[in-house]
Design a protein around this motif. Structure first.
Motif, PDB file in Angstrom:
ATOM      1  N   MET A  37      65.805  29.437  69.667  1.00 41.31           N
ATOM      2  CA  MET A  37      64.655  28.697  68.861  1.00 41.31           C
ATOM      3  C   MET A  37      63.482  28.373  69.772  1.00 41.31           C
ATOM      4  SD  MET A  37      66.073  28.287  66.148  1.00 41.31           S
ATOM      5  CE  MET A  37      65.012  27.265  64.946  1.00 41.31           C
ATOM      6  N   ASP A  38      62.341  28.632  68.927  1.00 41.23           N
ATOM      7  CA  ASP A  38      60.986  28.421  69.492  1.00 41.23           C
ATOM      8  C   ASP A  38      60.352  27.488  68.680  1.00 41.23           C
ATOM      9  OD1 ASP A  38      58.487  28.517  70.784  1.00 41.23           O
ATOM     10  OD2 ASP A  38      58.321  30.851  70.705  1.00 41.23           O
ATOM     11  N   PRO A  39      59.863  26.334  69.391  1.00 35.17           N
ATOM     12  CA  PRO A  39      59.286  25.051  68.743  1.00 35.17           C
ATOM     13  C   PRO A  39      57.793  25.822  68.239  1.00 35.17           C
ATOM     14  CG  PRO A  39      59.085  24.727  70.879  1.00 35.17           C
ATOM     15  CD  PRO A  39      60.102  25.708  70.748  1.00 35.17           C
ATOM     16  N   ASN A  40      56.966  26.679  68.679  1.00 33.78           N
ATOM     17  CA  ASN A  40      55.875  27.231  68.414  1.00 33.78           C
ATOM     18  C   ASN A  40      56.088  28.168  67.114  1.00 33.78           C
ATOM     19  OD1 ASN A  40      54.466  25.914  70.396  1.00 33.78           O
ATOM     20  ND2 ASN A  40      55.035  27.278  71.936  1.00 33.78           N
ATOM     21  N   LYS A  41      57.288  28.823  66.805  1.00 35.74           N
ATOM     22  CA  LYS A  41      57.441  29.855  65.586  1.00 35.74           C
ATOM     23  C   LYS A  41      58.738  29.208  65.249  1.00 35.74           C
ATOM     24  CE  LYS A  41      55.749  33.325  68.632  1.00 35.74           C
ATOM     25  NZ  LYS A  41      55.795  32.466  69.934  1.00 35.74           N
ATOM     26  N   PRO A  42      58.682  28.123  64.147  1.00 31.89           N
ATOM     27  CA  PRO A  42      59.861  27.355  63.421  1.00 31.89           C
ATOM     28  C   PRO A  42      60.523  28.421  62.631  1.00 31.89           C
ATOM     29  CG  PRO A  42      57.548  26.624  62.851  1.00 31.89           C
ATOM     30  CD  PRO A  42      57.315  27.468  64.051  1.00 31.89           C
ATOM     31  N   LYS A  43      61.837  28.357  62.565  1.00 38.15           N
ATOM     32  CA  LYS A  43      62.720  29.126  61.648  1.00 38.15           C
ATOM     33  C   LYS A  43      62.386  28.746  60.277  1.00 38.15           C
ATOM     34  CE  LYS A  43      67.396  30.255  60.638  1.00 38.15           C
ATOM     35  NZ  LYS A  43      68.687  29.688  60.896  1.00 38.15           N
ATOM     36  N   VAL A  61      52.600  31.048  61.076  1.00 42.03           N
ATOM     37  CA  VAL A  61      53.218  29.814  61.128  1.00 42.03           C
ATOM     38  C   VAL A  61      52.457  29.219  59.591  1.00 42.03           C
ATOM     39  CG1 VAL A  61      54.164  27.640  61.852  1.00 42.03           C
ATOM     40  CG2 VAL A  61      53.874  29.503  63.244  1.00 42.03           C
ATOM     41  N   PHE A  62      53.600  28.707  58.645  1.00 41.64           N
ATOM     42  CA  PHE A  62      53.049  28.212  57.461  1.00 41.64           C
ATOM     43  C   PHE A  62      53.455  26.723  57.507  1.00 41.64           C
ATOM     44  CE2 PHE A  62      53.421  32.542  56.044  1.00 41.64           C
ATOM     45  CZ  PHE A  62      52.092  32.689  55.485  1.00 41.64           C
ATOM     46  N   LYS A  63      53.109  25.845  56.442  1.00 39.18           N
ATOM     47  CA  LYS A  63      53.304  24.481  56.648  1.00 39.18           C
ATOM     48  C   LYS A  63      54.703  24.131  55.805  1.00 39.18           C
ATOM     49  CE  LYS A  63      51.347  20.094  55.288  1.00 39.18           C
ATOM     50  NZ  LYS A  63      50.346  19.479  54.550  1.00 39.18           N
ATOM     51  N   THR A  64      55.305  25.017  55.051  1.00 39.35           N
ATOM     52  CA  THR A  64      56.265  24.798  54.371  1.00 39.35           C
ATOM     53  C   THR A  64      57.052  26.154  54.263  1.00 39.35           C
ATOM     54  OG1 THR A  64      55.221  25.268  52.063  1.00 39.35           O
ATOM     55  CG2 THR A  64      55.496  23.096  52.731  1.00 39.35           C
ATOM     56  N   THR A  65      58.423  26.075  54.126  1.00 41.16           N
ATOM     57  CA  THR A  65      59.285  27.362  54.074  1.00 41.16           C
ATOM     58  C   THR A  65      59.077  28.153  52.751  1.00 41.16           C
ATOM     59  OG1 THR A  65      60.917  26.006  52.620  1.00 41.16           O
ATOM     60  CG2 THR A  65      61.104  26.232  55.253  1.00 41.16           C
TER      61      THR A  65
END
Length: 265
Positions: free
Chosen positions: A34-40, A107-111
Motif C-alpha cells: 500500500m502507498d498512501p500517496n496512491k490510494p487503492k 488520484v481522484f477524490k472518490t472511487t
C-alpha cells in the motif's frame, strides 16, 4: 476501445482534427504494498505518456470525469520512482524533470471517478470551444523551454527580499527571547543590549556551581601522558611501584612463615 493485457488503449489528441494519434494505456492502479500517496480504488495508472504532456493538462482533462486530487509522473512504475522524478528540483535550481516518456498516477477524490475515467474514448488535451491545445509541443515548446532558462531578475529579487525579511524577523525574535531569558542550569543568562538581566544570578548555589565548573575545566586542561617524556616517566614510575610492591609482598610472606605456630615437620 482496444484492451491489451488489462490496459485500455486510448488515443491522445492535441487538436480536434488530428488523424494519427499517439496511444496511451491506462488501468486502475493496484499493488500489494500500500502507498498512501496512491490510494487503492482512487488511483488511475497511465503508461506511454509523451514528454511534452504536463501534470496540469492531465488534471484539467480528468477533472471532467471527477475531482482530481493529484497528478504525479515517474520514469517507470515503482513506489519511490515519483520521488526520484522530482529529486533535487527547486524553484530556482538548474535541474529540471527528465524530458522523456513517462508514467502517470492520477488520484481522484472518490472511487467511482476511476470507473468513469476508464470509460473515456480519448484523452483530448485541447479546448473544445476554441480548438487550442492545452499543451505546447514542437518549436513552440522549445521556445518556451528556452525562455524558462532565462533568469527572471524581478522574480528572483522578490524571492530574495522575502527570504531576508523572514530572516530578519527570526533574528529579532531570537534577540527578544535572549533579553527576557532566565538563568540556565549553570546560572548563565544571555546578556542583551537592553533589559534588566545583565548577567548571572548572584546566589550562593549559582556561584557554587560556577566554581565547580571552573575546577572541572582546570582538570580537563591538565594534560597527562600527552608528551613522549610524560609517557616514559609514567612507565618508569609504574615499574618502580610494581617492584616495591613485590618486595613488600616477599617480606610479608617471610613474616608469615616465621610466625606460623603449626609446624608439621
Amino acid at each position: 476501445m482496444v484492451e491489451i493485457d488489462g490496459y485500455k488503449a486510448v488515443p491522445l489528441r492535441v487538436t480536434a482534427n488530428v488523424e494519427h494519434c499517439h496511444s496511451i494505456y491506462m488501468k486502475e492502479h493496484f499493488i500489494r504494498l500500500m502507498d498512501p500517496n496512491k490510494p487503492k480504488g482512487r488511483t488511475l495508472f497511465l503508461l506511454n505518456i509523451p514528454p511534452y504532456v504536463t501534470e496540469k493538462s492531465l488534471e484539467l482533462f480528468f477533472n471532467r470525469t471527477g475531482t482530481v486530487v493529484s497528478v504525479t509522473f515517474a520514469e517507470k512504475p515503482g513506489k519511490e520512482e515519483t520521488d526520484k522524478w522530482m529529486q533535487n528540483i527547486t524553484e530556482f535550481s538548474n535541474k529540471e524533470p527528465p524530458f522523456k516518456f513517462k508514467v502517470a498516477y492520477i488520484v481522484f477524490k472518490t472511487t467511482n471517478n476511476v470507473e468513469r475515467a476508464l470509460q473515456i474514448n480519448s484523452i483530448d488535451l485541447y479546448n473544445e470551444a476554441t480548438g487550442d491545445a492545452t499543451i505546447e509541443s514542437g518549436m513552440q515548446l522549445w521556445h518556451s523551454q528556452y525562455q524558462l532558462k532565462q533568469l527572471d531578475v524581478a522574480k528572483t529579487q522578490k524571492y530574495i527580499n522575502e527570504y531576508m525579511a523572514d530572516y530578519d524577523e527570526r533574528e529579532r525574535e531570537a534577540a527578544a527571547a535572549a533579553k527576557n531569558s532566565e538563568a540556565d542550569a549553570d546560572g548563565w543568562v544571555t546578556v542583551g543590549k537592553q533589559g534588566r538581566n545583565s548577567g548571572f544570578e548572584q546566589k550562593d548555589t549559582v556561584i557554587g556551581k560556577l566554581e565547580e565548573k571552573l575546577e572541572r575545566g582546570k582538570k580537563k586542561k591538565e594534560l597527562s601522558n600527552f608528551y613522549t617524556f610524560q609517557i616514559r616517566e609514567s612507565k618508569m614510575k609504574n615499574i618502580i611501584e610494581l617492584r616495591k610492591k613485590f618486595e613488600d609482598d616477599k617480606k610479608k610472606i617471610e613474616t608469615l612463615k616465621q610466625t606460623r605456630r603449626f609446624r608439621p615437620f
